[in-house]
Motif scaffolding. Structure first.
Motif, mmCIF file in Angstrom:
data_model
loop_
_atom_site.group_PDB
_atom_site.id
_atom_site.type_symbol
_atom_site.label_atom_id
_atom_site.label_comp_id
_atom_site.label_asym_id
_atom_site.label_seq_id
_atom_site.Cartn_x
_atom_site.Cartn_y
_atom_site.Cartn_z
ATOM 1 N N ASP A 8 0.900 -1.147 0.000
ATOM 2 C CA ASP A 8 0.000 0.000 0.000
ATOM 3 C C ASP A 8 0.945 1.206 0.000
ATOM 4 O O ASP A 8 1.364 1.688 1.046
ATOM 5 C CB ASP A 8 -0.868 -0.049 1.255
ATOM 6 C CG ASP A 8 -1.818 1.113 1.392
ATOM 7 O OD1 ASP A 8 -1.787 2.028 0.535
ATOM 8 O OD2 ASP A 8 -2.584 1.126 2.368
ATOM 9 N N VAL A 56 -7.318 2.389 -2.906
ATOM 10 C CA VAL A 56 -6.065 1.632 -2.893
ATOM 11 C C VAL A 56 -6.148 0.503 -1.870
ATOM 12 O O VAL A 56 -5.725 -0.626 -2.144
ATOM 13 C CB VAL A 56 -4.855 2.552 -2.620
ATOM 14 C CG1 VAL A 56 -3.583 1.751 -2.410
ATOM 15 C CG2 VAL A 56 -4.677 3.535 -3.766
ATOM 16 N N ASP A 57 -6.697 0.794 -0.709
ATOM 17 C CA ASP A 57 -6.834 -0.225 0.332
ATOM 18 C C ASP A 57 -7.618 -1.432 -0.177
ATOM 19 O O ASP A 57 -7.226 -2.591 0.028
ATOM 20 C CB ASP A 57 -7.554 0.342 1.563
ATOM 21 C CG ASP A 57 -6.790 1.490 2.205
ATOM 22 O OD1 ASP A 57 -5.601 1.672 1.879
ATOM 23 O OD2 ASP A 57 -7.390 2.193 3.036
ATOM 24 N N VAL A 60 -5.563 -3.443 -2.809
ATOM 25 C CA VAL A 60 -4.535 -4.284 -2.170
ATOM 26 C C VAL A 60 -5.177 -5.512 -1.550
ATOM 27 O O VAL A 60 -4.719 -6.638 -1.759
ATOM 28 C CB VAL A 60 -3.747 -3.483 -1.115
ATOM 29 C CG1 VAL A 60 -2.849 -4.398 -0.291
ATOM 30 C CG2 VAL A 60 -2.920 -2.390 -1.769
ATOM 31 N N THR A 72 1.632 -2.147 4.825
ATOM 32 C CA THR A 72 0.651 -1.072 4.873
ATOM 33 C C THR A 72 0.832 -0.237 6.125
ATOM 34 O O THR A 72 1.414 -0.699 7.109
ATOM 35 C CB THR A 72 -0.785 -1.636 4.822
ATOM 36 O OG1 THR A 72 -1.716 -0.556 4.778
ATOM 37 C CG2 THR A 72 -1.093 -2.532 6.000
ATOM 38 N N VAL A 77 -6.452 -2.338 6.458
ATOM 39 C CA VAL A 77 -5.884 -3.193 5.407
ATOM 40 C C VAL A 77 -5.189 -4.383 6.050
ATOM 41 O O VAL A 77 -5.348 -5.525 5.603
ATOM 42 C CB VAL A 77 -4.893 -2.405 4.517
ATOM 43 C CG1 VAL A 77 -4.176 -3.332 3.546
ATOM 44 C CG2 VAL A 77 -5.623 -1.314 3.755
#
Length: 134
Positions: A8, A56-57, A60, A72, A77
Protein backbone atom coordinates in the motif's frame (compact mmCIF):
# COMPACT_ATOMS: atom_id res chain seq x y z
CA UNK A 1 8.04 -18.17 -5.73
CA UNK A 2 4.93 -19.11 -3.79
CA UNK A 3 4.14 -15.61 -2.57
CA UNK A 4 4.40 -12.00 -3.61
CA UNK A 5 4.91 -8.70 -1.80
CA UNK A 6 2.11 -6.14 -2.10
CA UNK A 7 2.61 -2.59 -0.85
CA UNK A 8 0.00 0.00 0.00
CA UNK A 9 2.49 2.55 -1.35
CA UNK A 10 0.55 5.78 -0.79
CA UNK A 11 3.06 7.76 1.29
CA UNK A 12 4.86 4.55 2.31
CA UNK A 13 8.24 5.66 3.71
CA UNK A 14 10.10 2.37 3.12
CA UNK A 15 9.49 1.56 -0.57
CA UNK A 16 13.23 1.60 -1.44
CA UNK A 17 13.98 -0.87 1.35
CA UNK A 18 11.15 -3.16 0.19
CA UNK A 19 12.37 -2.97 -3.43
CA UNK A 20 15.88 -3.95 -2.35
CA UNK A 21 14.66 -7.03 -0.47
CA UNK A 22 12.28 -8.08 -3.27
CA UNK A 23 15.07 -7.84 -5.82
CA UNK A 24 17.57 -9.67 -3.61
CA UNK A 25 15.22 -12.64 -3.08
CA UNK A 26 13.56 -12.59 -6.50
CA UNK A 27 10.09 -12.06 -5.05
CA UNK A 28 7.38 -10.46 -7.18
CA UNK A 29 6.62 -6.94 -5.99
CA UNK A 30 3.31 -5.13 -6.53
CA UNK A 31 3.09 -1.45 -5.57
CA UNK A 32 -0.36 0.16 -5.28
CA UNK A 33 -0.90 3.93 -5.23
CA UNK A 34 -3.61 6.38 -6.16
CA UNK A 35 -3.41 9.10 -8.80
CA UNK A 36 -2.15 11.56 -6.17
CA UNK A 37 0.95 9.45 -5.32
CA UNK A 38 2.12 8.12 -8.68
CA UNK A 39 5.49 6.41 -8.45
CA UNK A 40 7.73 4.27 -10.59
CA UNK A 41 9.78 1.18 -9.88
CA UNK A 42 12.46 -0.73 -11.73
CA UNK A 43 11.84 -3.71 -9.45
CA UNK A 44 8.08 -4.09 -9.14
CA UNK A 45 4.84 -3.53 -10.96
CA UNK A 46 3.07 -0.26 -10.16
CA UNK A 47 -0.73 -0.28 -10.06
CA UNK A 48 -2.25 3.21 -10.16
CA UNK A 49 -5.74 3.14 -8.70
CA UNK A 50 -8.24 5.94 -9.20
CA UNK A 51 -8.38 8.39 -6.33
CA UNK A 52 -11.23 7.68 -4.00
CA UNK A 53 -11.85 6.86 -0.39
CA UNK A 54 -10.12 3.57 0.38
CA UNK A 55 -9.70 2.69 -3.33
CA UNK A 56 -6.07 1.63 -2.89
CA UNK A 57 -6.83 -0.23 0.33
CA UNK A 58 -9.55 -2.25 -1.38
CA UNK A 59 -7.34 -2.96 -4.41
CA UNK A 60 -4.54 -4.28 -2.17
CA UNK A 61 -6.90 -6.43 -0.13
CA UNK A 62 -8.53 -7.84 -3.28
CA UNK A 63 -5.17 -8.61 -4.94
CA UNK A 64 -3.57 -10.45 -2.04
CA UNK A 65 -3.75 -14.20 -1.64
CA UNK A 66 -2.97 -16.60 1.18
CA UNK A 67 0.74 -16.52 1.95
CA UNK A 68 1.42 -13.09 0.37
CA UNK A 69 3.17 -10.33 2.32
CA UNK A 70 1.34 -7.00 2.49
CA UNK A 71 3.01 -3.80 3.73
CA UNK A 72 0.65 -1.07 4.87
CA UNK A 73 0.26 1.84 7.26
CA UNK A 74 -3.48 1.19 7.48
CA UNK A 75 -4.74 -0.97 10.32
CA UNK A 76 -7.90 -1.86 8.36
CA UNK A 77 -5.88 -3.19 5.41
CA UNK A 78 -3.72 -5.22 7.79
CA UNK A 79 -6.82 -6.75 9.36
CA UNK A 80 -8.38 -7.58 5.96
CA UNK A 81 -5.28 -9.34 4.61
CA UNK A 82 -4.72 -11.28 7.81
CA UNK A 83 -8.25 -12.58 7.37
CA UNK A 84 -7.23 -13.89 3.93
CA UNK A 85 -4.22 -15.74 5.34
CA UNK A 86 -1.62 -13.21 4.19
CA UNK A 87 1.19 -11.77 6.29
CA UNK A 88 0.63 -8.13 7.27
CA UNK A 89 3.61 -5.88 7.87
CA UNK A 90 2.14 -2.87 9.56
CA UNK A 91 4.38 0.20 9.35
CA UNK A 92 3.37 1.77 12.62
CA UNK A 93 3.01 5.51 12.55
CA UNK A 94 3.97 5.51 16.24
CA UNK A 95 7.53 4.62 15.20
CA UNK A 96 7.79 8.09 13.74
CA UNK A 97 6.73 9.62 17.05
CA UNK A 98 9.31 7.89 19.19
CA UNK A 99 11.16 11.09 20.16
CA UNK A 100 10.40 12.34 23.65
CA UNK A 101 10.51 15.90 22.35
CA UNK A 102 7.05 17.35 21.69
CA UNK A 103 6.30 18.31 18.09
CA UNK A 104 3.36 20.63 17.73
CA UNK A 105 3.28 20.27 13.95
CA UNK A 106 2.87 16.50 13.96
CA UNK A 107 5.16 13.50 14.27
CA UNK A 108 8.90 13.84 13.93
CA UNK A 109 10.51 12.74 10.69
CA UNK A 110 11.59 9.15 10.16
CA UNK A 111 15.25 8.63 10.67
CA UNK A 112 17.69 6.51 8.69
CA UNK A 113 17.83 4.29 11.79
CA UNK A 114 14.05 3.69 11.58
CA UNK A 115 14.41 2.66 7.95
CA UNK A 116 17.41 0.40 8.65
CA UNK A 117 15.53 -1.36 11.45
CA UNK A 118 12.56 -1.90 9.14
CA UNK A 119 14.82 -3.24 6.37
CA UNK A 120 16.52 -5.73 8.69
CA UNK A 121 13.27 -7.10 10.07
CA UNK A 122 11.57 -7.16 6.67
CA UNK A 123 14.49 -9.05 5.13
CA UNK A 124 14.39 -11.63 7.94
CA UNK A 125 10.69 -12.21 7.24
CA UNK A 126 11.16 -12.57 3.48
CA UNK A 127 14.21 -14.83 3.96
CA UNK A 128 12.23 -17.14 6.25
CA UNK A 129 9.29 -17.30 3.82
CA UNK A 130 11.61 -18.03 0.88
CA UNK A 131 13.20 -20.87 2.89
CA UNK A 132 9.76 -22.35 3.65
CA UNK A 133 8.84 -22.23 -0.05
CA UNK A 134 11.94 -24.21 -1.11
Amino acid sequence: MGFQILVDADACPVVPEIEHVAKKYGVSLQLFCDTNHVLSSEVGDVHVIGAGADAVDIAVANACKKGDVVVTQDYGVAAMVLGKGAHAVYVVKKARRSSKKMHLKGPCKRTAENDERFAEKFERLIHSLVEVCK
